[in-house]
Write a protein that holds these residues in place. Sequence first.
Motif, PDB file in Angstrom:
ATOM      1  N   GLY A  45       0.983  -1.143  -0.076  1.00  0.00           N
ATOM      2  CA  GLY A  45      -0.085   0.001  -0.086  1.00  0.00           C
ATOM      3  C   GLY A  45       0.647   1.271   0.196  1.00  0.00           C
ATOM      4  O   GLY A  45       0.561   2.272  -0.571  1.00  0.00           O
ATOM      5  N   ASN A  46       1.901   1.370   0.814  1.00  0.00           N
ATOM      6  CA  ASN A  46       2.773   2.389   1.068  1.00  0.00           C
ATOM      7  C   ASN A  46       3.593   2.608  -0.549  1.00  0.00           C
ATOM      8  O   ASN A  46       3.713   3.712  -0.828  1.00  0.00           O
ATOM      9  CB  ASN A  46       3.662   2.323   2.077  1.00  0.00           C
ATOM     10  N   LEU A  47       3.864   1.315  -1.090  1.00  0.00           N
ATOM     11  CA  LEU A  47       4.589   1.574  -2.406  1.00  0.00           C
ATOM     12  C   LEU A  47       3.478   2.151  -3.495  1.00  0.00           C
ATOM     13  O   LEU A  47       4.033   2.920  -4.193  1.00  0.00           O
ATOM     14  CB  LEU A  47       4.966   0.004  -2.679  1.00  0.00           C
ATOM     15  N   ALA A  48       2.281   1.770  -3.374  1.00  0.00           N
ATOM     16  CA  ALA A  48       1.326   2.226  -4.274  1.00  0.00           C
ATOM     17  C   ALA A  48       1.034   3.658  -3.992  1.00  0.00           C
ATOM     18  O   ALA A  48       1.060   4.552  -5.006  1.00  0.00           O
ATOM     19  CB  ALA A  48      -0.078   1.387  -4.053  1.00  0.00           C
ATOM     20  N   LEU A  49       1.219   4.266  -2.858  1.00  0.00           N
ATOM     21  CA  LEU A  49       1.115   5.698  -2.504  1.00  0.00           C
ATOM     22  C   LEU A  49       2.249   6.408  -3.113  1.00  0.00           C
ATOM     23  O   LEU A  49       1.929   7.513  -3.697  1.00  0.00           O
ATOM     24  CB  LEU A  49       0.875   5.759  -1.014  1.00  0.00           C
ATOM     25  N   GLU A  50       3.238   5.670  -3.098  1.00  0.00           N
ATOM     26  CA  GLU A  50       4.563   6.457  -3.878  1.00  0.00           C
ATOM     27  C   GLU A  50       4.595   6.411  -5.276  1.00  0.00           C
ATOM     28  O   GLU A  50       4.873   7.359  -6.015  1.00  0.00           O
ATOM     29  CB  GLU A  50       5.797   5.559  -3.224  1.00  0.00           C
ATOM     30  N   LYS A  51       4.167   5.183  -5.731  1.00  0.00           N
ATOM     31  CA  LYS A  51       4.320   4.944  -7.189  1.00  0.00           C
ATOM     32  C   LYS A  51       3.297   5.219  -8.200  1.00  0.00           C
ATOM     33  O   LYS A  51       3.372   5.389  -9.383  1.00  0.00           O
ATOM     34  CB  LYS A  51       5.116   3.415  -7.388  1.00  0.00           C
ATOM     35  N   SER A  52       2.074   4.959  -7.858  1.00  0.00           N
ATOM     36  CA  SER A  52       0.812   5.175  -8.545  1.00  0.00           C
ATOM     37  C   SER A  52       0.647   6.574  -8.917  1.00  0.00           C
ATOM     38  O   SER A  52       0.693   7.379  -8.013  1.00  0.00           O
ATOM     39  CB  SER A  52      -0.352   4.426  -8.063  1.00  0.00           C
ATOM     40  N   GLN A  53       0.096   6.717 -10.023  1.00  0.00           N
ATOM     41  CA  GLN A  53      -0.270   8.018 -10.638  1.00  0.00           C
ATOM     42  C   GLN A  53      -1.859   8.296 -10.507  1.00  0.00           C
ATOM     43  O   GLN A  53      -2.275   9.411 -10.782  1.00  0.00           O
ATOM     44  CB  GLN A  53       0.205   8.329 -11.987  1.00  0.00           C
ATOM     45  N   ASN A  54      -2.354   7.180 -10.266  1.00  0.00           N
ATOM     46  CA  ASN A  54      -4.101   6.995 -10.335  1.00  0.00           C
ATOM     47  C   ASN A  54      -4.333   7.462  -8.989  1.00  0.00           C
ATOM     48  O   ASN A  54      -4.192   6.592  -8.007  1.00  0.00           O
ATOM     49  CB  ASN A  54      -4.260   5.610 -10.852  1.00  0.00           C
ATOM     50  N   ALA A  55      -5.453   8.356  -8.995  1.00  0.00           N
ATOM     51  CA  ALA A  55      -5.920   8.830  -7.558  1.00  0.00           C
ATOM     52  C   ALA A  55      -6.784   7.875  -6.652  1.00  0.00           C
ATOM     53  O   ALA A  55      -6.533   7.755  -5.757  1.00  0.00           O
ATOM     54  CB  ALA A  55      -6.718  10.083  -7.605  1.00  0.00           C
ATOM     55  N   GLU A  56      -7.481   7.052  -7.533  1.00  0.00           N
ATOM     56  CA  GLU A  56      -8.350   6.204  -7.020  1.00  0.00           C
ATOM     57  C   GLU A  56      -7.554   4.872  -6.305  1.00  0.00           C
ATOM     58  O   GLU A  56      -7.886   4.314  -5.286  1.00  0.00           O
ATOM     59  CB  GLU A  56      -9.448   5.418  -8.055  1.00  0.00           C
ATOM     60  N   ILE A  57      -6.318   4.773  -7.173  1.00  0.00           N
ATOM     61  CA  ILE A  57      -5.443   3.825  -6.512  1.00  0.00           C
ATOM     62  C   ILE A  57      -4.688   4.102  -5.347  1.00  0.00           C
ATOM     63  O   ILE A  57      -4.610   3.191  -4.341  1.00  0.00           O
ATOM     64  CB  ILE A  57      -4.589   3.009  -7.661  1.00  0.00           C
ATOM     65  N   LYS A  58      -4.628   5.337  -5.284  1.00  0.00           N
ATOM     66  CA  LYS A  58      -3.789   6.054  -3.882  1.00  0.00           C
ATOM     67  C   LYS A  58      -4.840   6.163  -2.832  1.00  0.00           C
ATOM     68  O   LYS A  58      -4.418   5.796  -1.942  1.00  0.00           O
ATOM     69  CB  LYS A  58      -3.227   7.374  -4.374  1.00  0.00           C
ATOM     70  N   THR A  59      -5.966   6.242  -3.312  1.00  0.00           N
ATOM     71  CA  THR A  59      -7.096   6.412  -2.027  1.00  0.00           C
ATOM     72  C   THR A  59      -7.186   4.881  -1.532  1.00  0.00           C
ATOM     73  O   THR A  59      -7.208   4.767  -0.337  1.00  0.00           O
ATOM     74  CB  THR A  59      -8.332   6.765  -2.645  1.00  0.00           C
ATOM     75  N   PHE A  60      -7.409   3.890  -2.416  1.00  0.00           N
ATOM     76  CA  PHE A  60      -7.655   2.560  -2.060  1.00  0.00           C
ATOM     77  C   PHE A  60      -6.268   2.228  -1.212  1.00  0.00           C
ATOM     78  O   PHE A  60      -6.384   1.479  -0.020  1.00  0.00           O
ATOM     79  CB  PHE A  60      -7.557   1.697  -3.200  1.00  0.00           C
TER      80      PHE A  60
END
Length: 165
Positions: A45-60
């Motif tokens: 999850g922390n990795l996704a917060l750092e690497k994803s550019q998608n706002a919905e994925i960051k919220t998830f």
Amino acid sequence: MSNLFIKRAGLSLVLGMASWQALAASSDDFVDAATEAGIAEVVTGNLALEKSQNAEIKTFAQQMVTDHEKTTAELKALLSSGKVQGNPVATLTEDFKEEIDELAKLDGDEFSEEYIDDQVEAHEDAVDLFKRYAEEGENAEVKAWAAKTLPALEHHYQMAQDLDK
């Protein structure tokens, strides 16, 4: 077979591995699987917060971090209360670490797609694990915790499926 497919299959296998190891419903196996999966959810999850550019994925991903930190803390508190024997997993196994390292090598849409694919599979396995332990587990306290935690995992699974469309 593409290298990405192999990486995806490997990470999905490892994220689901903790769940499948505990299908026998022994308390020790369940505690190990639940704590290791919880740690993996926080790390990815922390990795996704750092690497994803998608706002919905960051919220998830933020919800995964928050919820899995909470449930891991609850399980550790249950274990330290003396009502349940066992020691929670403190760190990820080498298999988990290697697969998370592979996920970390991805960027952008490729990362987001892989992360969500892994989340769908990991939460499908987690729902199965928690449902089985809540029904068949050997320790009443852990069974109650598994049953209490199950609706949140089912919600996570549905959220991941919605993001995977």
